[in-house]
Write a protein that holds these residues in place. Structure first.
Motif, PDB file in Angstrom:
ATOM      1  N   ARG A  84       0.830  -1.197   0.000  1.00  0.00           N
ATOM      2  CA  ARG A  84       0.000   0.000   0.000  1.00  0.00           C
ATOM      3  C   ARG A  84       0.865   1.248   0.000  1.00  0.00           C
ATOM      4  NH1 ARG A  84      -5.067   1.716   4.006  1.00  0.00           N
ATOM      5  NH2 ARG A  84      -5.281   3.832   3.172  1.00  0.00           N
ATOM      6  N   GLU A  85       0.416   2.244  -0.729  1.00  0.00           N
ATOM      7  CA  GLU A  85       1.097   3.540  -0.740  1.00  0.00           C
ATOM      8  C   GLU A  85       0.175   4.612  -0.188  1.00  0.00           C
ATOM      9  OE1 GLU A  85       2.553   4.415  -4.637  1.00  0.00           O
ATOM     10  OE2 GLU A  85       4.241   3.011  -4.475  1.00  0.00           O
ATOM     11  N   TYR A  86       0.742   5.500   0.615  1.00  0.00           N
ATOM     12  CA  TYR A  86       0.007   6.618   1.208  1.00  0.00           C
ATOM     13  C   TYR A  86       0.506   7.910   0.581  1.00  0.00           C
ATOM     14  CZ  TYR A  86      -1.415   3.372   4.922  1.00  0.00           C
ATOM     15  OH  TYR A  86      -1.930   2.321   5.626  1.00  0.00           O
ATOM     16  N   THR A  87      -0.410   8.705   0.064  1.00  0.00           N
ATOM     17  CA  THR A  87      -0.083  10.009  -0.507  1.00  0.00           C
ATOM     18  C   THR A  87      -0.588  11.097   0.426  1.00  0.00           C
ATOM     19  OG1 THR A  87      -0.261   9.126  -2.753  1.00  0.00           O
ATOM     20  CG2 THR A  87      -0.341  11.518  -2.499  1.00  0.00           C
ATOM     21  N   LEU A  88       0.229  12.109   0.662  1.00  0.00           N
ATOM     22  CA  LEU A  88      -0.170  13.183   1.554  1.00  0.00           C
ATOM     23  C   LEU A  88      -1.422  13.880   1.054  1.00  0.00           C
ATOM     24  CD1 LEU A  88       3.228  14.855   2.528  1.00  0.00           C
ATOM     25  CD2 LEU A  88       1.866  13.256   3.855  1.00  0.00           C
ATOM     26  N   SER A  89      -2.299  14.191   1.984  1.00  0.00           N
ATOM     27  CA  SER A  89      -3.534  14.903   1.675  1.00  0.00           C
ATOM     28  C   SER A  89      -3.377  16.368   2.075  1.00  0.00           C
ATOM     29  CB  SER A  89      -4.699  14.274   2.442  1.00  0.00           C
ATOM     30  OG  SER A  89      -5.902  14.972   2.229  1.00  0.00           O
ATOM     31  N   ALA A  90      -3.982  17.272   1.312  1.00  0.00           N
ATOM     32  CA  ALA A  90      -3.857  18.702   1.574  1.00  0.00           C
ATOM     33  C   ALA A  90      -5.109  19.232   2.259  1.00  0.00           C
ATOM     34  CB  ALA A  90      -3.622  19.466   0.273  1.00  0.00           C
ATOM     35  N   ILE A  91      -4.893  20.029   3.294  1.00  0.00           N
ATOM     36  CA  ILE A  91      -5.954  20.798   3.936  1.00  0.00           C
ATOM     37  C   ILE A  91      -5.611  22.259   3.673  1.00  0.00           C
ATOM     38  CG2 ILE A  91      -7.140  21.333   6.098  1.00  0.00           C
ATOM     39  CD1 ILE A  91      -6.110  18.622   7.142  1.00  0.00           C
ATOM     40  N   SER A  92      -6.429  22.960   2.894  1.00  0.00           N
ATOM     41  CA  SER A  92      -6.057  24.301   2.435  1.00  0.00           C
ATOM     42  C   SER A  92      -7.207  25.285   2.594  1.00  0.00           C
ATOM     43  CB  SER A  92      -5.635  24.266   0.958  1.00  0.00           C
ATOM     44  OG  SER A  92      -4.547  23.387   0.755  1.00  0.00           O
ATOM     45  N   THR A  93      -6.843  26.550   2.757  1.00  0.00           N
ATOM     46  CA  THR A  93      -7.817  27.643   2.746  1.00  0.00           C
ATOM     47  C   THR A  93      -7.091  28.926   2.379  1.00  0.00           C
ATOM     48  OG1 THR A  93      -9.608  28.693   4.005  1.00  0.00           O
ATOM     49  CG2 THR A  93      -7.554  28.295   5.178  1.00  0.00           C
ATOM     50  N   ILE A  94      -7.848  29.925   1.938  1.00  0.00           N
ATOM     51  CA  ILE A  94      -7.292  31.243   1.623  1.00  0.00           C
ATOM     52  C   ILE A  94      -7.878  32.249   2.607  1.00  0.00           C
ATOM     53  CG2 ILE A  94      -7.161  33.104  -0.079  1.00  0.00           C
ATOM     54  CD1 ILE A  94      -7.249  30.961  -2.258  1.00  0.00           C
ATOM     55  N   LEU A  95      -7.005  32.934   3.330  1.00  0.00           N
ATOM     56  CA  LEU A  95      -7.421  33.954   4.286  1.00  0.00           C
ATOM     57  C   LEU A  95      -7.335  35.324   3.620  1.00  0.00           C
ATOM     58  CD1 LEU A  95      -8.028  35.042   7.176  1.00  0.00           C
ATOM     59  CD2 LEU A  95      -5.536  35.052   7.538  1.00  0.00           C
ATOM     60  N   ASN A  96      -8.420  36.096   3.703  1.00  0.00           N
ATOM     61  CA  ASN A  96      -8.448  37.467   3.195  1.00  0.00           C
ATOM     62  C   ASN A  96      -8.468  38.449   4.361  1.00  0.00           C
ATOM     63  OD1 ASN A  96      -8.557  36.705   0.460  1.00  0.00           O
ATOM     64  ND2 ASN A  96     -10.770  36.436   0.565  1.00  0.00           N
ATOM     65  N   VAL A  97      -7.602  39.454   4.304  1.00  0.00           N
ATOM     66  CA  VAL A  97      -7.559  40.514   5.316  1.00  0.00           C
ATOM     67  C   VAL A  97      -7.598  41.856   4.584  1.00  0.00           C
ATOM     68  CG1 VAL A  97      -6.281  41.545   7.224  1.00  0.00           C
ATOM     69  CG2 VAL A  97      -6.176  39.065   6.852  1.00  0.00           C
ATOM     70  N   HIS A  98      -8.570  42.702   4.910  1.00  0.00           N
ATOM     71  CA  HIS A  98      -8.660  44.020   4.269  1.00  0.00           C
ATOM     72  C   HIS A  98      -7.500  44.889   4.766  1.00  0.00           C
ATOM     73  CE1 HIS A  98     -10.260  47.643   2.507  1.00  0.00           C
ATOM     74  NE2 HIS A  98     -11.278  46.952   2.003  1.00  0.00           N
ATOM     75  N   THR A  99      -6.796  45.503   3.835  1.00  0.00           N
ATOM     76  CA  THR A  99      -5.640  46.315   4.218  1.00  0.00           C
ATOM     77  C   THR A  99      -6.037  47.473   5.133  1.00  0.00           C
ATOM     78  OG1 THR A  99      -5.864  47.568   2.160  1.00  0.00           O
ATOM     79  CG2 THR A  99      -4.300  45.717   2.169  1.00  0.00           C
ATOM     80  N   ARG A 100      -7.244  47.997   4.979  1.00  0.00           N
ATOM     81  CA  ARG A 100      -7.697  49.066   5.872  1.00  0.00           C
ATOM     82  C   ARG A 100      -7.720  48.584   7.325  1.00  0.00           C
ATOM     83  NH1 ARG A 100     -10.660  53.758   6.302  1.00  0.00           N
ATOM     84  NH2 ARG A 100     -12.177  53.817   8.031  1.00  0.00           N
ATOM     85  N   ALA A 101      -8.220  47.342   7.538  1.00  0.00           N
ATOM     86  CA  ALA A 101      -8.281  46.805   8.902  1.00  0.00           C
ATOM     87  C   ALA A 101      -6.887  46.597   9.472  1.00  0.00           C
ATOM     88  CB  ALA A 101      -9.056  45.492   8.907  1.00  0.00           C
ATOM     89  N   SER A 102      -5.978  46.063   8.663  1.00  0.00           N
ATOM     90  CA  SER A 102      -4.628  45.809   9.165  1.00  0.00           C
ATOM     91  C   SER A 102      -3.831  47.092   9.349  1.00  0.00           C
ATOM     92  CB  SER A 102      -3.875  44.853   8.235  1.00  0.00           C
ATOM     93  OG  SER A 102      -3.775  45.400   6.929  1.00  0.00           O
ATOM     94  N   ASP A 103      -4.127  48.130   8.539  1.00  0.00           N
ATOM     95  CA  ASP A 103      -3.404  49.406   8.661  1.00  0.00           C
ATOM     96  C   ASP A 103      -3.864  50.213   9.869  1.00  0.00           C
ATOM     97  OD1 ASP A 103      -1.989  48.830   6.375  1.00  0.00           O
ATOM     98  OD2 ASP A 103      -3.208  50.097   5.055  1.00  0.00           O
ATOM     99  N   LEU A 104      -5.175  50.243  10.108  1.00  0.00           N
ATOM    100  CA  LEU A 104      -5.722  51.147  11.119  1.00  0.00           C
ATOM    101  C   LEU A 104      -5.953  50.515  12.485  1.00  0.00           C
ATOM    102  CD1 LEU A 104      -8.399  53.052   8.988  1.00  0.00           C
ATOM    103  CD2 LEU A 104      -6.014  53.685   9.432  1.00  0.00           C
ATOM    104  N   PHE A 105      -6.166  49.204  12.523  1.00  0.00           N
ATOM    105  CA  PHE A 105      -6.618  48.575  13.767  1.00  0.00           C
ATOM    106  C   PHE A 105      -5.696  47.442  14.214  1.00  0.00           C
ATOM    107  CE2 PHE A 105     -10.429  49.937  11.301  1.00  0.00           C
ATOM    108  CZ  PHE A 105     -10.756  51.049  12.081  1.00  0.00           C
ATOM    109  N   SER A 106      -4.408  47.681  14.202  1.00  0.00           N
ATOM    110  CA  SER A 106      -3.447  46.642  14.571  1.00  0.00           C
ATOM    111  C   SER A 106      -2.671  46.969  15.834  1.00  0.00           C
ATOM    112  CB  SER A 106      -2.472  46.385  13.405  1.00  0.00           C
ATOM    113  OG  SER A 106      -3.107  45.658  12.383  1.00  0.00           O
ATOM    114  N   ASN A 107      -3.254  47.756  16.709  1.00  0.00           N
ATOM    115  CA  ASN A 107      -2.627  48.053  17.996  1.00  0.00           C
ATOM    116  C   ASN A 107      -3.692  47.893  19.091  1.00  0.00           C
ATOM    117  OD1 ASN A 107      -0.739  48.911  19.883  1.00  0.00           O
ATOM    118  ND2 ASN A 107      -1.244  51.078  19.632  1.00  0.00           N
ATOM    119  N   PRO A 108      -3.474  47.039  20.106  1.00  0.00           N
ATOM    120  CA  PRO A 108      -2.215  46.382  20.464  1.00  0.00           C
ATOM    121  C   PRO A 108      -1.984  45.041  19.781  1.00  0.00           C
ATOM    122  CG  PRO A 108      -3.816  45.967  22.167  1.00  0.00           C
ATOM    123  CD  PRO A 108      -4.501  46.853  21.160  1.00  0.00           C
ATOM    124  N   PHE A 109      -2.976  44.504  19.057  1.00  0.00           N
ATOM    125  CA  PHE A 109      -2.802  43.209  18.429  1.00  0.00           C
ATOM    126  C   PHE A 109      -2.744  43.368  16.923  1.00  0.00           C
ATOM    127  CE2 PHE A 109      -5.114  42.261  22.400  1.00  0.00           C
ATOM    128  CZ  PHE A 109      -4.172  41.425  23.001  1.00  0.00           C
TER     129      PHE A 109
END
Length: 306
Positions: A81-106
């Protein structure tokens, strides 16, 4: 209108710095299975499990006379038997406005990535148990499947599991409610299971083997008036023990942890920054007796101790 003699709490709080926590997510679990498995890196995403064919080796023992020593050889399976790796994938979207203005303190991007990665890793553990191809639960051989004697999981049932995986078993894996059901049966019989500390956390044990909780062993057939059933696994892990191994691809572009990568995909014309998150994994049962399952465990059995 009420008369105030001093500044009120609500107005005063407008000048205060509010202490905040990072985002909390109640679906995050310890993922003990992922921690306790031995992980084998692959060169090209494929593992071939070579097994020795069931052919006894002929030997001669305690020869006192001149007799011909038998000739033999060890055969291998022709179609492993041969096992092939399986992929678990997703695409995360982050609005640049949110990351520019609201990244303090996190940092918004870091927190979004952290929580997304946690959910991907939760899915990884679920796939290790329930995947239709390589999932441990579906790949338990028929000879290694047993039923409970009376529905609820008893010490006798777990002893029978140990008899199935008797060559250096590593740990039981069960839903927390199944472990609680086993604890009740032990208490009823006057043999409360001892505990052991692993990774700084306490675990119930039976015959020296920890009962590791995992909510990815799902509760089935739950309905009104019936608490449902689950399964309890016993595993032997490690390639040297001819047990169970987790599989991953090392050296991925953008690797964050073994087998998991995060890659920046760019910013589109709607100011959305995109990140591709991919985790490649699988699991292999190297020999049939590396795993056994106790099926249809009833989790809702209670006793009257009056």
């Amino acid at each position: 209108m009420a008369q105030h003699h001093a500044l009120g709490d609500l107005a005063a709080s407008r000048l205060a710095n509010v202490t905040k926590t990072p985002p909390q997510f109640d679906k995050i679990t310890p993922r003990w299975l992922v921690r306790l498995l031995d992980w084998k890196p692959l060169e090209a995403g494929i593992l071939r499990v070579n097994r020795v064919a069931d052919k006894p080796v002929e030997v001669a023992c305690a020869l006192k006379e001149e007799k011909t020593i038998p000739e033999t050889y060890v055969d291998y399976e022709e179609n492993p038997r041969e096992y092939t790796l399986s992929a678990i994938s997703t695409i995360l979207n982050v609005h640049t406005r949110a990351s520019d203005l609201f990244s303090n303190p996190f940092d918004q991007i870091k927190e979004q990535l952290r929580l997304t990665i946690e959910q991907v890793k939760e899915r990884q553990e679920d796939e290790l148990i329930n995947n239709s191809d390589y999932g441990l639960l579906l790949n338990v051989p028929k000879s290694q499947r047993i039923k409970t004697r009376k529905g609820a999981p008893t010490p006798d049932d777990l002893d029978e599991l140990i008899a199935k995986v008797w060559k250096e078993p590593s740990f039981f894996l069960a839903h927390p409610q199944a472990i609680a059901a086993f604890g009740r049966e032990c208490t009823r019989r006057g043999v409360p299971p001892p505990t052991v500390t692993l990774f700084g956390a306490p675990f119930l044990t039976w015959r020296g083997l920890p009962l590791v909780p995992c909510d990815k062993l799902h509760i089935k057939d739950a309905e009104k008036g019936h608490s449902g059933t689950s399964d309890i696994l016993l595993l032997r892990v490690g390639e040297k023990k001819q047990g169970i191994v987790g599989l991953f691809q090392p050296g991925l572009p953008g690797e964050q942890t073994p087998g998991l990568s995060v890659r920046f995909m760019g910013i589109n014309n709607k100011s959305l920054a995109s990140y591709l998150i991919s985790l490649y994994c699988s699991a292999a049962i190297l020999t049939d007796d590396a795993i056994a399952v106790l099926e249809n465990v009833e989790i809702g059995n209670y006793h009257d101790y009056k």
